[in-house]
Scaffold this active site. Structure first.
Site, PDB file in Angstrom:
ATOM      1  N   ALA A 105     -69.105-106.297  48.973  1.00 55.65           N
ATOM      2  CA  ALA A 105     -68.248-107.307  48.339  1.00 55.65           C
ATOM      3  C   ALA A 105     -67.414-108.039  49.387  1.00 55.65           C
ATOM      4  O   ALA A 105     -67.287-109.271  49.343  1.00 55.65           O
ATOM      5  CB  ALA A 105     -67.344-106.644  47.295  1.00 55.65           C
ATOM      6  N   ASP A 146     -77.117-103.297  46.533  1.00 55.65           N
ATOM      7  CA  ASP A 146     -75.700-103.717  46.499  1.00 55.65           C
ATOM      8  C   ASP A 146     -75.552-105.222  46.752  1.00 55.65           C
ATOM      9  O   ASP A 146     -74.891-105.931  45.990  1.00 55.65           O
ATOM     10  CB  ASP A 146     -74.892-102.968  47.573  1.00 55.65           C
ATOM     11  CG  ASP A 146     -74.537-101.562  47.151  1.00 55.65           C
ATOM     12  OD1 ASP A 146     -75.245-101.003  46.308  1.00 55.65           O
ATOM     13  OD2 ASP A 146     -73.546-101.011  47.684  1.00 55.65           O
TER      14      ASP A 146
END
Ligand code: PMV
Length: 322
Positions: A105, A146
């Site tokens: 992220a 991810d």
């Protein structure tokens, strides 16, 4: 001038570890937890500040393999732009080393803010590709799940080497995420599984196949909007993750507590040996499941929801491989 970009966290609903060996996984965005990258243009040479990890340094002082520095340099290459002058500040509300995608992220937010500073927009698949390269520094052999789910911020069906697919969600589904408070490095858990698999390939192939089959079933339940059946696949998956040696007594206690308090499903999520448990919960039971999780030593409990979404035109939308 200042620029700001963010990226969501992620959680794996089904399929972790087996996904490293080519079996499918389902991962979903956690929009409720985000990482931020702020870039303030100035006359001073480019520097990176990441207060949470005590980093405050000019880019030129950071080695090539520093993940944040690598992310910046690679992004600028892809954007065909030179290093702007100014300060990049990275912050995150996503707990680190706990299976919620904090590293991916942060990288995604950095790529986006640099694109914005360069007056460009990169498509999610391009962002995902850059972040995958950074993930390699963090984890060695990431599956790519991810970076894909975070760059697209949509639920995905992921299978290594195949085009990821964005999934529709048939009905609102609610979850509680319980943080065990134990930090665990993905690289360590994945390495342990690799060693045990080498010692007993046939058994592990069977367990991975079972986990992959649960991910296939879970996909159908997610798309048709069947929380009861999706929850069941999660309980079963936790049992399989126990069998491959990545749960802990603490994670097992959290899953049992969620089950006892009426969760429809629960499992550890991500690499394991710590990190988080995800529980599928009817919102009417949020309070009782949350207090059971806290009584079983959860250090934090987050609420998250997947809202119903329509399938992209022509069914499931394929994406380029990360
Ligand atoms: O980073 P985590 O904790 O979400 O773990 C990633 C999931 C694994 O399947 C264990 C590894 C991978 O690269 O897919």
């Amino acid at each position: 001038m200042t620029h700001r970009a963010s990226a969501c966290g992620k959680i794996i609903l089904l399929g972790e570890h087996a996904v490293v060996y080519g079996f499918p996984a389902i991962a979903v965005p956690v929009r409720e937890l985000r990482a931020w990258a702020d870039f303030a243009e100035s006359r001073s040479p480019f520097r990176i500040e990441a207060p949470a990890i005590g980093l405050d340094a000019p880019l030129e002082d950071l080695p090539a393999e520093h993940p944040l520095a690598f992310c910046v340099r690679r992004s600028l290459e892809i954007l065909h732009t030179t290093l702007p002058a100014g300060c990049l500040t990275v912050t995150s509300e996503i707990p680190v080393a706990s299976g919620l995608g904090s590293g991916a992220a942060v990288s995604t937010a950095i790529v986006r803010v640099l694109a914005s500073a360069a007056g460009q927009t990169l498509p999610p698949e391009e962002v995902s590709r850059i972040v995958f390269e950074v993930e390699r520094i963090y984890h060695g052999t990431p599956s790519g799940v991810d970076n894909t789910v975070i760059a697209h911020e949509r639920p995905i069906y992921f299978r290594r080497g195949l085009e990821p697919q964005i999934l529709a969600v048939g009905a609102a589904i609610h979850f509680l995420i319980a943080d065990s408070g134990v930090r665990s490095e993905t690289r360590h858990a994945v390495g342990g599984v690799r060693e045990r698999r080498q010692a007993d390939p046939a058994r592990y192939e069977g367990l991975f196949k079972f986990i992959g089959d649960l991910a296939e079933q879970g996909r159908e339940y997610l798309e048709s909007g069947d929380p009861e059946m999706l929850g069941r696949t999660m309980f079963e998956c936790h049992g399989m993750l126990d069998a491959i040696g990545v749960t802990t007594p603490g994670l097992d206690r959290l899953v049992a507590a969620a089950r006892g308090a009426g969760a429809l499903g629960a499992k550890m999520s991500g690499a394991g040996l710590g990190g988080n448990v995800i529980a599928l919960v009817d919102p009417q039971r949020f309070a009782s499941v949350e207090s059971a999780l806290r009584d079983s030593a959860a250090v934090a409990v987050y609420r998250m929801a997947l809202e119903p979404s329509h399938p992209p035109l022509g069914g499931t939308e394929p994406l380029p491989a990360a």
